[in-house]
Write a protein that holds these residues in place. Structure first.
Motif, short mmCIF file in Angstrom:
data_model
loop_
_atom_site.label_atom_id
_atom_site.label_comp_id
_atom_site.label_asym_id
_atom_site.label_seq_id
_atom_site.Cartn_x
_atom_site.Cartn_y
_atom_site.Cartn_z
N LYS A 145 -4.38 10.43 -4.33
CA LYS A 145 -4.48 9.08 -4.88
C LYS A 145 -5.83 8.96 -5.58
CE LYS A 145 -3.23 5.49 -2.38
NZ LYS A 145 -3.24 4.33 -1.46
N THR A 166 2.70 -2.19 -6.93
CA THR A 166 2.94 -2.76 -5.60
C THR A 166 3.37 -4.22 -5.76
OG1 THR A 166 0.71 -3.64 -5.28
CG2 THR A 166 1.07 -1.31 -4.70
N SER A 211 -6.71 2.72 -6.10
CA SER A 211 -5.92 1.56 -5.70
C SER A 211 -6.48 0.39 -6.47
CB SER A 211 -6.05 1.28 -4.20
OG SER A 211 -5.22 2.13 -3.47
N ASP A 244 0.94 5.59 0.04
CA ASP A 244 0.38 6.93 0.15
C ASP A 244 1.54 7.89 0.03
OD1 ASP A 244 -2.54 6.57 0.74
OD2 ASP A 244 -1.71 5.40 2.40
N GLN A 255 0.85 -1.18 0.00
CA GLN A 255 0.00 0.00 0.00
C GLN A 255 0.89 1.23 0.00
OE1 GLN A 255 -3.16 -0.18 2.77
NE2 GLN A 255 -3.94 1.83 2.26
N GLU A 305 -1.16 1.51 -7.74
CA GLU A 305 -1.73 2.72 -7.16
C GLU A 305 -1.60 3.80 -8.22
OE1 GLU A 305 -2.86 2.73 -3.90
OE2 GLU A 305 -2.14 0.73 -3.44
#
Length: 161
Positions: A15, A36, A18, A9, A7, A23
């Protein structure tokens, strides 16, 4: 041991999405795609990530974009880390897993890439000795490595977008 990233950020960056393995961030005039180490099967994100999967996914995406750019313009701009870092501060951990892309309307195409005989491909092989439209040798078993990777459309109904 390599760290896995499941994950992401980025402070001060919106963002947008997802996805199953990526992402998507809005940088204003362009998007930042970050792969990811998540894995998914049958549209479900599985709990155990694969270390450095993101780097492989990004290299594959770059290669495909480069090989088709002379045929049709695509979304890829760059994956050069220096150019990414000039746009977004504090993304050292995203080196090798990020790329800048143009904003455009996606072409909703899905495909399955197979390197091993497994899952629905194994089921199909047991019934027909084929996977997609590829004839396979007799006597193969689960997880046999195909001589060459290949892609084909998924065998399930398209999911709504």
């Amino acid at each position: 041991m390599t760290n896995t990233i499941t994950q992401i950020d980025i402070d001060g960056v919106k963002k947008l999405k997802s996805g199953k393995v990526r992402e998507v961030f809005d940088l204003g005039d362009v998007l930042l795609f970050v792969a990811t180490d998540r894995i998914s099967a049958f549209d479900v994100i599985l709990p155990n990530p694969i270390p450095e999967k993101a780097m492989s996914l990004r290299r594959s995406a770059n290669s495909g974009s480069a090989k088709t750019r002379h045929i049709v313009e695509n979304h890829f701009i760059t994956s050069d880390y220096a150019k990414l870092a000039a746009r977004v501060v504090g993304i050292e951990s995203l080196r090798g897993r990020s790329m800048l892309v143009r904003k455009c309307k996606p072409l909703p195409v899905e495909c399955v890439v197979r390197g091993y005989l497994a899952g629905s491909g194994l089921k199909e092989y047991k019934q027909t000795r084929m996977v997609a439209v590829i004839a396979c040798r007799q006597g193969w078993s689960n997880r046999v490595h195909f001589p060459t990777r290949f892609s084909h459309p998924p065998r399930r109904p398209r999911r709504p977008r």
